[in-house]
Design a protein around this motif. Sequence first.
Motif, PDB file in Angstrom:
ATOM      1  N   LEU A  10      -5.905   4.894   1.509  1.00  0.00           N
ATOM      2  CA  LEU A  10      -6.424   3.643   1.004  1.00  0.00           C
ATOM      3  C   LEU A  10      -7.815   3.786   0.129  1.00  0.00           C
ATOM      4  N   GLU A  11      -8.312   4.958   0.875  1.00  0.00           N
ATOM      5  CA  GLU A  11      -9.847   4.991   0.101  1.00  0.00           C
ATOM      6  C   GLU A  11      -9.764   5.204  -1.397  1.00  0.00           C
ATOM      7  N   GLN A  12      -8.274   6.121  -1.800  1.00  0.00           N
ATOM      8  CA  GLN A  12      -8.195   6.540  -3.270  1.00  0.00           C
ATOM      9  C   GLN A  12      -8.061   5.063  -3.538  1.00  0.00           C
ATOM     10  N   ILE A  13      -6.836   3.893  -3.740  1.00  0.00           N
ATOM     11  CA  ILE A  13      -7.061   2.788  -4.617  1.00  0.00           C
ATOM     12  C   ILE A  13      -8.313   2.050  -4.105  1.00  0.00           C
ATOM     13  N   LEU A  14      -9.157   2.140  -3.036  1.00  0.00           N
ATOM     14  CA  LEU A  14     -10.080   0.850  -3.049  1.00  0.00           C
ATOM     15  C   LEU A  14     -11.403   2.709  -4.157  1.00  0.00           C
ATOM     16  N   ALA A  15     -11.211   3.432  -4.266  1.00  0.00           N
ATOM     17  CA  ALA A  15     -11.634   3.786  -5.035  1.00  0.00           C
ATOM     18  C   ALA A  15     -11.312   3.660  -6.780  1.00  0.00           C
ATOM     19  N   THR A  16     -10.164   3.863  -6.736  1.00  0.00           N
ATOM     20  CA  THR A  16      -9.631   3.582  -8.476  1.00  0.00           C
ATOM     21  C   THR A  16     -10.485   2.475  -9.034  1.00  0.00           C
ATOM     22  N   ALA A  17     -10.302   1.280  -7.986  1.00  0.00           N
ATOM     23  CA  ALA A  17     -10.239  -0.169  -7.738  1.00  0.00           C
ATOM     24  C   ALA A  17     -11.581  -0.285  -8.388  1.00  0.00           C
ATOM     25  N   GLN A  18     -12.379   0.310  -7.946  1.00  0.00           N
ATOM     26  CA  GLN A  18     -14.182   0.070  -8.364  1.00  0.00           C
ATOM     27  C   GLN A  18     -14.331   0.516  -8.783  1.00  0.00           C
ATOM     28  N   ALA A  19     -13.851   1.494  -9.344  1.00  0.00           N
ATOM     29  CA  ALA A  19     -14.079   2.252 -11.638  1.00  0.00           C
ATOM     30  C   ALA A  19     -13.481   1.612 -11.354  1.00  0.00           C
ATOM     31  N   GLY A  20     -12.219   1.228 -11.855  1.00  0.00           N
ATOM     32  CA  GLY A  20     -11.321   0.065 -13.132  1.00  0.00           C
ATOM     33  C   GLY A  20     -12.926  -1.164 -13.257  1.00  0.00           C
ATOM     34  N   LEU A  21     -13.072  -1.991 -12.151  1.00  0.00           N
ATOM     35  CA  LEU A  21     -14.034  -2.766 -12.341  1.00  0.00           C
ATOM     36  C   LEU A  21     -15.404  -2.558 -12.585  1.00  0.00           C
ATOM     37  N   THR A  22     -15.662  -0.981 -12.672  1.00  0.00           N
ATOM     38  CA  THR A  22     -16.928  -1.191 -13.337  1.00  0.00           C
ATOM     39  C   THR A  22     -17.031  -0.453 -14.842  1.00  0.00           C
ATOM     40  N   TYR A  23     -15.942   0.006 -15.177  1.00  0.00           N
ATOM     41  CA  TYR A  23     -15.759  -0.001 -17.100  1.00  0.00           C
ATOM     42  C   TYR A  23     -14.524  -0.702 -17.700  1.00  0.00           C
ATOM     43  N   SER A  24     -13.661  -1.559 -16.664  1.00  0.00           N
ATOM     44  CA  SER A  24     -12.930  -1.880 -17.533  1.00  0.00           C
ATOM     45  C   SER A  24     -13.328  -3.518 -17.862  1.00  0.00           C
ATOM     46  N   THR A  25     -12.813  -3.892 -19.690  1.00  0.00           N
ATOM     47  CA  THR A  25     -13.411  -5.289 -19.645  1.00  0.00           C
ATOM     48  C   THR A  25     -12.313  -6.018 -20.320  1.00  0.00           C
ATOM     49  N   ARG A  27      -9.533  -8.319 -19.016  1.00  0.00           N
ATOM     50  CA  ARG A  27      -9.366  -9.158 -18.075  1.00  0.00           C
ATOM     51  C   ARG A  27      -8.069  -9.062 -17.490  1.00  0.00           C
ATOM     52  N   PHE A  28      -7.253  -9.413 -17.756  1.00  0.00           N
ATOM     53  CA  PHE A  28      -5.768  -8.333 -17.206  1.00  0.00           C
ATOM     54  C   PHE A  28      -6.304  -7.684 -16.221  1.00  0.00           C
ATOM     55  N   ASP A  29      -7.023  -6.805 -16.921  1.00  0.00           N
ATOM     56  CA  ASP A  29      -7.023  -5.495 -15.826  1.00  0.00           C
ATOM     57  C   ASP A  29      -7.709  -5.211 -14.530  1.00  0.00           C
ATOM     58  N   ILE A  30      -9.078  -6.149 -14.789  1.00  0.00           N
ATOM     59  CA  ILE A  30     -10.073  -6.483 -13.906  1.00  0.00           C
ATOM     60  C   ILE A  30      -9.222  -7.603 -12.728  1.00  0.00           C
ATOM     61  N   GLU A  31      -7.802  -8.577 -13.206  1.00  0.00           N
ATOM     62  CA  GLU A  31      -7.555  -8.872 -12.394  1.00  0.00           C
ATOM     63  C   GLU A  31      -6.720  -8.588 -11.287  1.00  0.00           C
ATOM     64  N   ARG A  32      -5.579  -6.903 -11.807  1.00  0.00           N
ATOM     65  CA  ARG A  32      -4.956  -5.885 -11.194  1.00  0.00           C
ATOM     66  C   ARG A  32      -5.716  -5.196 -10.475  1.00  0.00           C
ATOM     67  N   PHE A  33      -7.205  -4.891 -10.765  1.00  0.00           N
ATOM     68  CA  PHE A  33      -8.579  -3.957  -9.015  1.00  0.00           C
ATOM     69  C   PHE A  33      -8.408  -4.930  -8.769  1.00  0.00           C
ATOM     70  N   ARG A  34      -8.913  -6.650  -9.056  1.00  0.00           N
ATOM     71  CA  ARG A  34      -8.967  -7.244  -7.678  1.00  0.00           C
ATOM     72  C   ARG A  34      -8.036  -7.696  -6.770  1.00  0.00           C
ATOM     73  N   ALA A  35      -7.074  -7.174  -7.216  1.00  0.00           N
ATOM     74  CA  ALA A  35      -5.698  -8.071  -6.578  1.00  0.00           C
ATOM     75  C   ALA A  35      -5.346  -6.841  -5.963  1.00  0.00           C
ATOM     76  N   LEU A  36      -5.599  -5.176  -5.583  1.00  0.00           N
ATOM     77  CA  LEU A  36      -5.434  -4.196  -5.183  1.00  0.00           C
ATOM     78  C   LEU A  36      -6.359  -4.451  -4.101  1.00  0.00           C
ATOM     79  N   GLN A  37      -7.946  -4.299  -4.631  1.00  0.00           N
ATOM     80  CA  GLN A  37      -8.968  -4.408  -3.285  1.00  0.00           C
ATOM     81  C   GLN A  37      -8.398  -5.563  -2.523  1.00  0.00           C
ATOM     82  N   GLN A  38      -7.690  -6.860  -3.008  1.00  0.00           N
ATOM     83  CA  GLN A  38      -7.622  -7.976  -1.799  1.00  0.00           C
ATOM     84  C   GLN A  38      -6.266  -7.509  -0.447  1.00  0.00           C
ATOM     85  N   ALA A  39      -5.094  -7.308  -1.905  1.00  0.00           N
ATOM     86  CA  ALA A  39      -4.595  -5.832  -1.003  1.00  0.00           C
ATOM     87  C   ALA A  39      -4.492  -5.064   0.266  1.00  0.00           C
TER      88      ALA A  39
END
Length: 208
Positions: A10-25, A27-39
């Motif tokens: 779970l820690e790796q999932i959150l780290a991946t989502a956080q890095a994705g939200l930091t660097y992604s532009t 909007r569909f990727d951003i939604e996917r990373f936020r969905a990972l955080q919420q799940a």
Amino acid sequence: MDEKTLSQFLEQILATAQAGLTYSTDRFDIERFRALQQATAALLATDTGQPVTRIQNWIDLDSHYPTPKLDVRALILDSNQHVLLVREASDGLWTLPGGWCDIGESPADAVVREVREETGLSVRPTRLLALLDKHKHAHPPQLPHALKAFFLCDSHGGELLQQTSETTAAGFYAPTALPELSTHRVLTEQIRYLYAQVAAGNMAAAFD
């Protein structure tokens, strides 16, 4: 899957989502990373019994590139060479005084503040005894990933309090007769190792 493996996953999932939200532009990727955080927040809420909004708020507070958090702890000895411990209000177990570093705060300043808040004592850090990775020690699985900095501190004032907003007792204990410890925060073998290093006059800081 055991608890430690699940926690690291779970820690790796959150780290991946956080890095994705930091660097992604995108909007569909951003939604996917936020969905990972919420799940992940929903799963942690089910596992820990905490409200999902509280866990989501904790996740949202972390931004930018994911890095470990820093926990600081103080080793304080009295004239009998006993170790100062505090009893945590949150779990009723004992630990070296300490806690998280705040933003804009050095580790040494953080340990001074934490000791004052949890014990009423004024201290001066004199040595960094160890910088340890929780993953490499027998702490129970816990998010987020944290490093632990242990300082030898001298007390130079204040009055030892038996109750604060975070602790319900404080006292000095022989390293060979420690009460039940809050193992998320510190381990018996860590206290005894640090104590032995000080007693032997070993000036080298341990690290992982």
